[in-house]
Design a protein around this motif. Structure first.
Motif, mmCIF file in Angstrom:
data_model
loop_
_atom_site.group_PDB
_atom_site.id
_atom_site.type_symbol
_atom_site.label_atom_id
_atom_site.label_comp_id
_atom_site.label_asym_id
_atom_site.label_seq_id
_atom_site.Cartn_x
_atom_site.Cartn_y
_atom_site.Cartn_z
ATOM 1 N N MET A 31 25.078 3.230 27.905
ATOM 2 C CA MET A 31 23.939 2.398 28.326
ATOM 3 C C MET A 31 22.874 2.348 27.230
ATOM 4 S SD MET A 31 23.536 2.934 32.448
ATOM 5 C CE MET A 31 23.109 4.644 32.419
ATOM 6 N N ASN A 32 22.606 3.467 26.555
ATOM 7 C CA ASN A 32 21.634 3.481 25.451
ATOM 8 C C ASN A 32 22.117 2.624 24.292
ATOM 9 O OD1 ASN A 32 19.589 5.047 26.569
ATOM 10 N ND2 ASN A 32 20.616 6.943 26.021
ATOM 11 N N LEU A 35 21.591 -0.906 25.257
ATOM 12 C CA LEU A 35 20.159 -1.211 25.191
ATOM 13 C C LEU A 35 19.725 -1.490 23.755
ATOM 14 C CD1 LEU A 35 17.349 -1.432 26.443
ATOM 15 C CD2 LEU A 35 17.147 1.041 26.193
ATOM 16 N N SER A 36 20.192 -0.673 22.813
ATOM 17 C CA SER A 36 19.789 -0.906 21.417
ATOM 18 C C SER A 36 20.333 -2.250 20.922
ATOM 19 C CB SER A 36 20.253 0.242 20.518
ATOM 20 O OG SER A 36 21.649 0.276 20.402
ATOM 21 N N ALA A 38 20.886 -4.877 22.905
ATOM 22 C CA ALA A 38 20.104 -5.910 23.599
ATOM 23 C C ALA A 38 18.750 -6.094 22.920
ATOM 24 C CB ALA A 38 19.927 -5.539 25.066
ATOM 25 N N LEU A 39 18.174 -5.018 22.414
ATOM 26 C CA LEU A 39 16.895 -5.122 21.706
ATOM 27 C C LEU A 39 17.040 -5.874 20.385
ATOM 28 C CD1 LEU A 39 15.346 -1.600 22.385
ATOM 29 C CD2 LEU A 39 14.651 -3.795 23.368
ATOM 30 N N VAL A 162 25.783 -8.523 25.912
ATOM 31 C CA VAL A 162 24.582 -7.776 26.278
ATOM 32 C C VAL A 162 23.393 -8.718 26.292
ATOM 33 C CG1 VAL A 162 25.423 -5.572 25.354
ATOM 34 C CG2 VAL A 162 24.079 -7.074 23.892
ATOM 35 N N HIS A 164 18.903 -8.878 27.842
ATOM 36 C CA HIS A 164 17.810 -8.296 28.607
ATOM 37 C C HIS A 164 17.049 -9.426 29.272
ATOM 38 C CE1 HIS A 164 13.459 -7.288 28.799
ATOM 39 N NE2 HIS A 164 13.957 -6.269 29.466
ATOM 40 N N ALA A 168 20.047 -11.233 30.078
ATOM 41 C CA ALA A 168 21.012 -10.554 30.950
ATOM 42 C C ALA A 168 21.545 -11.510 32.012
ATOM 43 C CB ALA A 168 20.363 -9.335 31.603
#
Length: 189
Positions: A31-32, A35-36, A38-39, A162, A164, A168
């Motif tokens: 998940m991390n 997230l990176s 997606a950023l 991915v 956000h 998303a």
């Protein structure tokens, strides 16, 4: 009733979590990692995005990049994994591709967010411009993904999408659209 019970008994919250499944460290790492990625969708330039993908824990090579979002057409990128993943022998025939879709950042993205009429979608309701955004992404890259699969000599593309926020939602719709093709050459996560 739950809130009344919680007020009476402060240990109620602790006991409630005893019945929930735990989260394992490897799931948190995944998940991390997502997230990176997606950023990275919020990068302002091609070079910034390319550098971020190359320096990621699993390096990627940027194939396509659109950093300018338009209503119903969010900014997004497509990248191919540089090093093969450490998986079993059965994974040798897959090309690992990453798609990242940016969330709300510009005025065009805000317009996409605000045009939120509910439309019929796969037996339910969905945000109209998220559906349009997801379909745009799926339609735009469907042939490219198949061409990449053929050119690489692999049997299928393992596509991870991915995003956000707005990204998303568009990623979810794009994944459903690509999975609806029932083409065994594209496996979407």
């Amino acid at each position: 009733l739950e809130s009344q019970e919680e007020a009476k008994n402060p240990s109620w919250k602790r006991r409630k979590h005893r019945f929930c499944r735990g989260i394992y460290i490897n799931e948190m790492d995944k998940m991390n990692d997502a997230l990176s990625l997606a950023l990275l969708c919020y990068a302002d330039t091609f070079d910034e995005l390319r550098e971020g993908l190359e320096n990621h824990s699993v390096p990627y090579e940027l194939i396509y990049c659109d950093v300018v979002g338009r209503p119903g057409q969010p900014a997004h990128f497509l990248a191919v994994q540089k090093e093969p993943p450490e998986r079993g022998l059965f994974d040798v025939g897959s090309l690992h591709v990453l798609m990242g879709i940016r969330g709300t950042k510009t005025a065009a993205d805000v317009i996409t967010d605000l045009l939120c009429d509910a439309v019929e979608y796969r037996g339910g309701k969905a945000h109209s411009y998220l559906v349009e955004s997801g379909r745009y992404i799926a339609d735009k890259h469907r042939e490219l993904l198949l061409e990449m699969c053929k050119a690489s000599g692999k049997s299928k593309v393992e596509l991870s999408i991915v995003g956000h926020s707005l990204g998303a939602g568009a990623a979810s719709i794009a994944a459903m659209e690509l999975n609806a093709l029932k083409d065994k050459r594209i496996d979407v996560k």
